[in-house]
Design an enzyme around this catalytic site. Structure first.
Site, PDB file in Angstrom:
ATOM      1  N   SER A  13      48.577  13.333  70.842  1.00 50.11           N
ATOM      2  CA  SER A  13      49.650  12.745  71.655  1.00 50.11           C
ATOM      3  C   SER A  13      50.838  13.699  71.769  1.00 50.11           C
ATOM      4  O   SER A  13      51.521  13.721  72.797  1.00 50.11           O
ATOM      5  CB  SER A  13      50.084  11.383  71.102  1.00 50.11           C
ATOM      6  OG  SER A  13      50.762  11.510  69.878  1.00 50.11           O
ATOM      7  N   ILE A  95      47.399  27.311  57.617  1.00 53.91           N
ATOM      8  CA  ILE A  95      47.317  28.488  58.489  1.00 53.91           C
ATOM      9  C   ILE A  95      47.086  29.725  57.621  1.00 53.91           C
ATOM     10  O   ILE A  95      47.799  29.960  56.643  1.00 53.91           O
ATOM     11  CB  ILE A  95      48.629  28.636  59.298  1.00 53.91           C
ATOM     12  CG1 ILE A  95      48.693  27.557  60.377  1.00 53.91           C
ATOM     13  CG2 ILE A  95      48.742  30.022  59.931  1.00 53.91           C
ATOM     14  CD1 ILE A  95      47.591  27.637  61.411  1.00 53.91           C
ATOM     15  N   HIS A 111      56.475  17.794  61.741  1.00 52.07           N
ATOM     16  CA  HIS A 111      56.164  16.998  60.548  1.00 52.07           C
ATOM     17  C   HIS A 111      56.838  15.624  60.682  1.00 52.07           C
ATOM     18  O   HIS A 111      58.017  15.560  61.027  1.00 52.07           O
ATOM     19  CB  HIS A 111      56.649  17.714  59.286  1.00 52.07           C
ATOM     20  CG  HIS A 111      56.228  17.035  58.032  1.00 52.07           C
ATOM     21  ND1 HIS A 111      54.954  17.161  57.523  1.00 52.07           N
ATOM     22  CD2 HIS A 111      56.882  16.185  57.217  1.00 52.07           C
ATOM     23  CE1 HIS A 111      54.853  16.419  56.423  1.00 52.07           C
ATOM     24  NE2 HIS A 111      56.017  15.822  56.212  1.00 52.07           N
ATOM     25  N   GLU A 181      58.953  12.108  67.938  1.00 51.47           N
ATOM     26  CA  GLU A 181      58.202  13.379  67.984  1.00 51.47           C
ATOM     27  C   GLU A 181      57.978  13.820  69.427  1.00 51.47           C
ATOM     28  O   GLU A 181      58.171  14.986  69.767  1.00 51.47           O
ATOM     29  CB  GLU A 181      56.831  13.225  67.300  1.00 51.47           C
ATOM     30  CG  GLU A 181      56.909  13.053  65.803  1.00 51.47           C
ATOM     31  CD  GLU A 181      55.529  13.080  65.154  1.00 51.47           C
ATOM     32  OE1 GLU A 181      54.728  13.969  65.492  1.00 51.47           O
ATOM     33  OE2 GLU A 181      55.245  12.206  64.317  1.00 51.47           O
TER      34      GLU A 181
HETATM   35  C1  GAR Z   1      51.928  13.435  64.101  1.00 52.48           C
HETATM   36  O1  GAR Z   1      52.618  12.318  63.581  1.00 52.48           O
HETATM   37  C2  GAR Z   1      52.334  14.699  63.370  1.00 52.48           C
HETATM   38  O2  GAR Z   1      53.681  14.733  63.027  1.00 52.48           O
HETATM   39  C3  GAR Z   1      51.470  14.622  62.143  1.00 52.48           C
HETATM   40  O3  GAR Z   1      50.239  14.133  62.609  1.00 52.48           O
HETATM   41  C4  GAR Z   1      50.439  13.335  63.773  1.00 52.48           C
HETATM   42  C5  GAR Z   1      49.576  13.869  64.896  1.00 52.48           C
HETATM   43  O4  GAR Z   1      49.596  13.027  66.009  1.00 52.48           O
HETATM   44  N1  GAR Z   1      51.350  15.914  61.537  1.00 52.48           N
HETATM   45  C6  GAR Z   1      51.282  16.122  60.224  1.00 52.48           C
HETATM   46  O5  GAR Z   1      51.309  15.229  59.415  1.00 52.48           O
HETATM   47  C7  GAR Z   1      51.164  17.580  59.817  1.00 52.48           C
HETATM   48  N2  GAR Z   1      51.450  17.744  58.416  1.00 52.48           N
HETATM   49  P1  GAR Z   1      49.055  13.517  67.426  1.00 52.48           P
HETATM   50  O6  GAR Z   1      47.675  14.154  67.195  1.00 52.48           O
HETATM   51  O7  GAR Z   1      48.949  12.259  68.250  1.00 52.48           O
HETATM   52  O8  GAR Z   1      50.041  14.495  67.984  1.00 52.48           O
END
Ligand code: GAR
Length: 197
Positions: A13, A95, A111, A181
């Site tokens: 997303s 990474i 994050h 986000e």
């Molecule tokens: C998001 O909330 C992002 O911040 C988190 O995973 C989700 C991905 O959502 N990332 C982490 O926790 C990285 N440490 P998305 O695939 O819908 O963008």
């Protein structure tokens, strides 16, 4: 126009919100997504990339003998596609050094918490929101930061807070945080592209 790669493992997303902002939002004319890399063949993000006509590849760890050759394959793809800036968006792997050495200072991560709180190994996705609620925090938020070798360290580009209420479940927090986000990742990329830092 800066050439972005988005690294994903799941829903994508955030990738979608970045794509939207390059098409008709604050990144229009500034940046374009030229590559999506997933380590997970089932990631819905791959479907989204296809719908957006963005080149998408799946690079799975299990197809490589070791971490070094896995990272080498990712780096090769990034360099062949002449990527300027790498954005981790729900990418659930470390990474590698090989990639750090080339893209340090040009690689961002998002994050779902107010780093340095609720970061580090094991703190990703839903686990973060569970920990926030369990700790009785009154606020959480979102951090976009440059990637360094250690998990969730590196210079912060943008951080934004959301309120957490006593009655909130981890799901409630996740929903609020994700909405923020989607707004701030494009903003952070814009900042980096315009070299405001
Ligand atoms: C998001 O909330 C992002 O911040 C988190 O995973 C989700 C991905 O959502 N990332 C982490 O926790 C990285 N440490 P998305 O695939 O819908 O963008």
């Amino acid at each position: 126009v800066k050439r972005l790669a988005i690294l994903v493992s799941g829903s994508g997303s955030n990738m979608q919100s970045i794509a939207d902002s390059t098409n008709r939002g604050i990144l229009k004319g500034l940046a374009a997504i030229v590559l999506v890399i997933s380590n997970n063949p089932n990631a819905y993000a791959l479907r989204r990339a296809e719908n957006e006509n963005i080149k998408a590849v799946c690079i799975e760890r299990k197809d490589f003998e070791d971490e070094k050759s896995f990272n080498g394959a990712i780096l090769e793809e990034l360099q062949n596609t002449k990527v300027d800036i790498v954005c981790l968006a729900g990418y659930m792997r470390m990474i590698g050094q090989e990639i750090m050495d080339v893209y340090r200072g040009r690689m961002l991560n998002i994050h779902p918490a107010l780093l340095p709180k609720f970061g580090g190994k094991g703190m990703y996705g839903y686990h973060v929101h569970e920990a926030v609620v369990k700790a009785g925090e009154k606020k959480s938020g979102v951090t976009v930061h440059f990637v360094e070798e250690e998990y969730d360290t590196g210079k912060i580009v943008i951080q934004r807070e959301v309120e957490v209420f006593k009655s909130d479940t981890p799901q409630d927090v996740a929903k609020k945080v994700l909405a923020v986000e989607h707004r701030i990742y494009p903003e952070a990329i814009k900042k980096v592209v315009e070299n405001e830092l």
